[in-house]
Design a protein around this motif. Structure first.
Motif, mmCIF file in Angstrom:
data_model
loop_
_atom_site.group_PDB
_atom_site.id
_atom_site.type_symbol
_atom_site.label_atom_id
_atom_site.label_comp_id
_atom_site.label_asym_id
_atom_site.label_seq_id
_atom_site.Cartn_x
_atom_site.Cartn_y
_atom_site.Cartn_z
ATOM 1 N N ASP A 168 18.245 2.701 19.673
ATOM 2 C CA ASP A 168 18.155 3.661 19.565
ATOM 3 C C ASP A 168 16.606 4.351 18.942
ATOM 4 O OD1 ASP A 168 20.361 6.340 17.511
ATOM 5 O OD2 ASP A 168 17.940 5.835 16.823
ATOM 6 N N ALA A 169 16.332 5.307 19.651
ATOM 7 C CA ALA A 169 14.891 5.245 19.931
ATOM 8 C C ALA A 169 13.854 6.503 18.942
ATOM 9 C CB ALA A 169 15.073 6.117 21.277
ATOM 10 N N ALA A 170 15.095 6.906 18.004
ATOM 11 C CA ALA A 170 14.587 7.634 17.308
ATOM 12 C C ALA A 170 13.679 6.339 16.033
ATOM 13 C CB ALA A 170 16.041 8.631 16.597
ATOM 14 N N LEU A 171 15.223 5.805 15.511
ATOM 15 C CA LEU A 171 15.474 4.479 14.770
ATOM 16 C C LEU A 171 13.537 3.827 14.922
ATOM 17 C CD1 LEU A 171 18.804 3.130 13.244
ATOM 18 C CD2 LEU A 171 16.716 4.915 12.494
ATOM 19 N N ILE A 172 13.164 3.664 16.541
ATOM 20 C CA ILE A 172 12.277 3.021 16.501
ATOM 21 C C ILE A 172 11.366 3.535 16.942
ATOM 22 C CG2 ILE A 172 11.643 1.485 18.950
ATOM 23 C CD1 ILE A 172 14.096 1.442 19.747
ATOM 24 N N ALA A 173 10.868 4.581 16.893
ATOM 25 C CA ALA A 173 9.549 5.380 16.706
ATOM 26 C C ALA A 173 9.706 5.999 15.311
ATOM 27 C CB ALA A 173 9.828 6.764 17.395
ATOM 28 N N GLY A 174 10.169 5.978 14.712
ATOM 29 C CA GLY A 174 10.413 5.854 13.190
ATOM 30 C C GLY A 174 9.934 5.471 12.419
ATOM 31 N N GLY A 175 10.248 3.694 12.541
ATOM 32 C CA GLY A 175 10.062 3.258 12.028
ATOM 33 C C GLY A 175 8.643 2.355 12.360
ATOM 34 N N ALA A 176 8.066 2.312 13.423
ATOM 35 C CA ALA A 176 6.385 2.078 13.816
ATOM 36 C C ALA A 176 5.911 3.250 13.181
ATOM 37 C CB ALA A 176 6.561 1.908 15.624
ATOM 38 N N ALA A 177 6.083 4.583 13.280
ATOM 39 C CA ALA A 177 5.602 5.332 13.187
ATOM 40 C C ALA A 177 4.870 5.088 11.087
ATOM 41 C CB ALA A 177 5.951 7.393 13.121
ATOM 42 N N GLY A 178 6.293 4.944 11.024
ATOM 43 C CA GLY A 178 6.328 4.631 9.117
ATOM 44 C C GLY A 178 4.640 2.702 8.551
ATOM 45 N N ILE A 179 5.769 2.640 9.293
ATOM 46 C CA ILE A 179 4.722 0.908 8.954
ATOM 47 C C ILE A 179 3.219 1.662 9.056
ATOM 48 C CG2 ILE A 179 3.595 -1.328 10.937
ATOM 49 C CD1 ILE A 179 6.688 -1.420 11.199
ATOM 50 N N VAL A 180 2.151 2.147 10.331
ATOM 51 C CA VAL A 180 0.992 2.378 10.939
ATOM 52 C C VAL A 180 1.224 3.468 9.582
ATOM 53 C CG1 VAL A 180 -0.466 4.121 11.936
ATOM 54 C CG2 VAL A 180 1.402 2.214 12.970
ATOM 55 N N MET A 181 1.329 3.955 9.011
ATOM 56 C CA MET A 181 1.072 6.030 7.659
ATOM 57 C C MET A 181 1.400 4.608 6.537
ATOM 58 S SD MET A 181 -0.147 8.429 9.540
ATOM 59 C CE MET A 181 0.308 9.261 10.967
ATOM 60 N N ALA A 182 2.618 4.250 6.667
ATOM 61 C CA ALA A 182 2.649 3.379 5.118
ATOM 62 C C ALA A 182 1.109 2.463 4.594
ATOM 63 C CB ALA A 182 4.095 3.016 4.973
ATOM 64 N N GLY A 183 0.535 1.633 5.948
ATOM 65 C CA GLY A 183 0.133 0.742 6.197
ATOM 66 C C GLY A 183 -1.507 1.837 5.718
ATOM 67 N N ALA A 184 -1.480 2.360 6.026
ATOM 68 C CA ALA A 184 -3.043 3.364 6.201
ATOM 69 C C ALA A 184 -3.065 3.814 4.782
ATOM 70 C CB ALA A 184 -3.182 4.118 7.116
ATOM 71 N N ILE A 185 -1.890 3.486 3.644
ATOM 72 C CA ILE A 185 -1.854 4.713 2.650
ATOM 73 C C ILE A 185 -2.725 2.859 1.699
ATOM 74 C CG2 ILE A 185 -0.931 5.032 0.634
ATOM 75 C CD1 ILE A 185 -1.797 7.369 2.385
ATOM 76 N N LEU A 186 -2.197 2.113 2.227
ATOM 77 C CA LEU A 186 -1.771 1.151 1.566
ATOM 78 C C LEU A 186 -3.070 -0.051 1.445
ATOM 79 C CD1 LEU A 186 1.403 -0.848 1.645
ATOM 80 C CD2 LEU A 186 0.457 0.076 -0.469
ATOM 81 N N LEU A 187 -4.368 0.710 2.341
ATOM 82 C CA LEU A 187 -5.608 -0.187 2.864
ATOM 83 C C LEU A 187 -6.026 0.910 2.342
ATOM 84 C CD1 LEU A 187 -7.230 -1.967 4.667
ATOM 85 C CD2 LEU A 187 -7.260 -0.655 6.190
ATOM 86 N N ARG A 188 -6.032 1.870 1.617
ATOM 87 C CA ARG A 188 -7.093 2.780 1.536
ATOM 88 C C ARG A 188 -6.617 2.599 -0.229
ATOM 89 N NH1 ARG A 188 -11.863 5.481 1.181
ATOM 90 N NH2 ARG A 188 -11.531 7.338 0.129
ATOM 91 N N LEU A 189 -5.770 2.651 -0.783
ATOM 92 C CA LEU A 189 -5.767 2.471 -1.881
ATOM 93 C C LEU A 189 -6.269 0.655 -2.626
ATOM 94 C CD1 LEU A 189 -1.713 2.727 -2.998
ATOM 95 C CD2 LEU A 189 -3.930 3.795 -3.750
ATOM 96 N N ALA A 190 -6.195 -0.192 -1.487
ATOM 97 C CA ALA A 190 -5.998 -0.880 -1.691
ATOM 98 C C ALA A 190 -8.222 -1.115 -2.196
ATOM 99 C CB ALA A 190 -5.815 -2.593 -0.636
ATOM 100 N N LEU A 191 -8.849 -0.716 -0.627
ATOM 101 C CA LEU A 191 -10.435 -0.473 -0.541
ATOM 102 C C LEU A 191 -11.299 0.401 -1.814
ATOM 103 C CD1 LEU A 191 -10.845 0.487 2.997
ATOM 104 C CD2 LEU A 191 -10.996 -1.376 2.029
ATOM 105 N N THR A 192 -9.999 1.293 -2.704
ATOM 106 C CA THR A 192 -10.297 1.821 -3.959
ATOM 107 C C THR A 192 -10.225 1.143 -5.055
ATOM 108 O OG1 THR A 192 -8.420 3.149 -3.967
ATOM 109 C CG2 THR A 192 -10.264 4.237 -2.978
ATOM 110 N N GLY A 193 -9.783 -0.094 -4.853
ATOM 111 C CA GLY A 193 -9.399 -0.881 -6.374
ATOM 112 C C GLY A 193 -8.523 -0.732 -6.588
ATOM 113 N N TYR A 194 -7.376 0.110 -6.602
ATOM 114 C CA TYR A 194 -6.441 -0.254 -6.797
ATOM 115 C C TYR A 194 -5.142 -0.912 -7.117
ATOM 116 C CZ TYR A 194 -6.804 5.089 -8.621
ATOM 117 O OH TYR A 194 -7.585 5.940 -9.149
#
Length: 208
Positions: A168-194
């Motif tokens: 399912d192309a929609a789920l593949i695209a959504g899953g890949a995009a979600g990994i990148v974006m959520a990972g960016a938030i978690l990285l920012r939280l880690a870098l700021t000491g949270y």
């Protein structure tokens, strides 16, 4: 194999349905919106509305519980945000919901639900982009719930696995995009000491 896929769907649905709950609870508890984007709230409601429609028309019933529950949770976050900041924040939510959130509409009109589904999946990245930008523009992230983004990362990974399994192309695209974006938030939280992945240790009685 079907049993494994069913377990993946169940786990992804549970995580997805509850993903916004830690953020709603944090806003209710702290009344702090630092690092939380009203545009993200608006577009999240819109995209989950699209996922609900896609689940019904596909039909891909595994998506229906998570998308409908998530819509209601983001609506609750919107109400808490407006109560905290004021009615002026509705403008940002409207930009998210009726601007970014309407990106799949021309694809639906021009080519139907199959192409619109792919656009919805790609728009999952758009849904999370305002949250990523808001988190990276400030070190004051008291309003951001690490629990929500941990759950978002795992949920996206599980939907990616399921999407690849059922092609399912929609789920593949959504899953890949979600990994990148959520990972960016978690990285920012880690870098700021949270320390988003840290497990809180219980405090001992009598110890400050």
């Amino acid at each position: 194999m079907n049993l494994i896929l069913n377990l993946v769907v169940i786990a992804a649905s549970v995580l997805g349905s509850g993903m916004a709950f830690p953020q709603a609870r944090r806003l209710m508890k702290t009344r702090s919106v630092d690092g939380v984007s009203p545009v993200w709230i608006g577009v999240s409601m819109a995209i989950n509305g699209w996922w609900t429609a896609y689940a019904i028309t596909s039909p891909l019933w595994a998506l229906l519980p998570v998308s409908s529950v998530s819509f209601l949770l983001y609506a609750s976050i919107a109400i808490l945000y407006v109560k905290t900041v004021g009615v002026g924040s509705i403008g940002g939510m409207a930009i998210g919901a009726f601007g970014l959130g309407m990106v799949p509409l021309p694809f639906l009109v021009a080519a139907g639900w199959e192409v619109a589904g792919l656009a919805i999946g790609l728009c999952y990245g758009i849904q999370l982009a305002p949250a990523v930008v808001a988190a990276h523009r400030t070190r004051a992230l008291d309003g951001v719930s690490a629990g929500t983004w941990n759950m978002s990362f795992v949920e996206a990974f599980l939907w990616l696995i399921y999407g690849l399994s059922v092609a399912d192309a929609a789920l593949i695209a959504g899953g890949a995009a979600g990994i990148v974006m959520a990972g960016a938030i978690l990285l920012r939280l880690a870098l700021t000491g949270y320390r988003p992945f840290a497990i809180a240790r219980p405090r001992r009685l009598g110890v400050a």
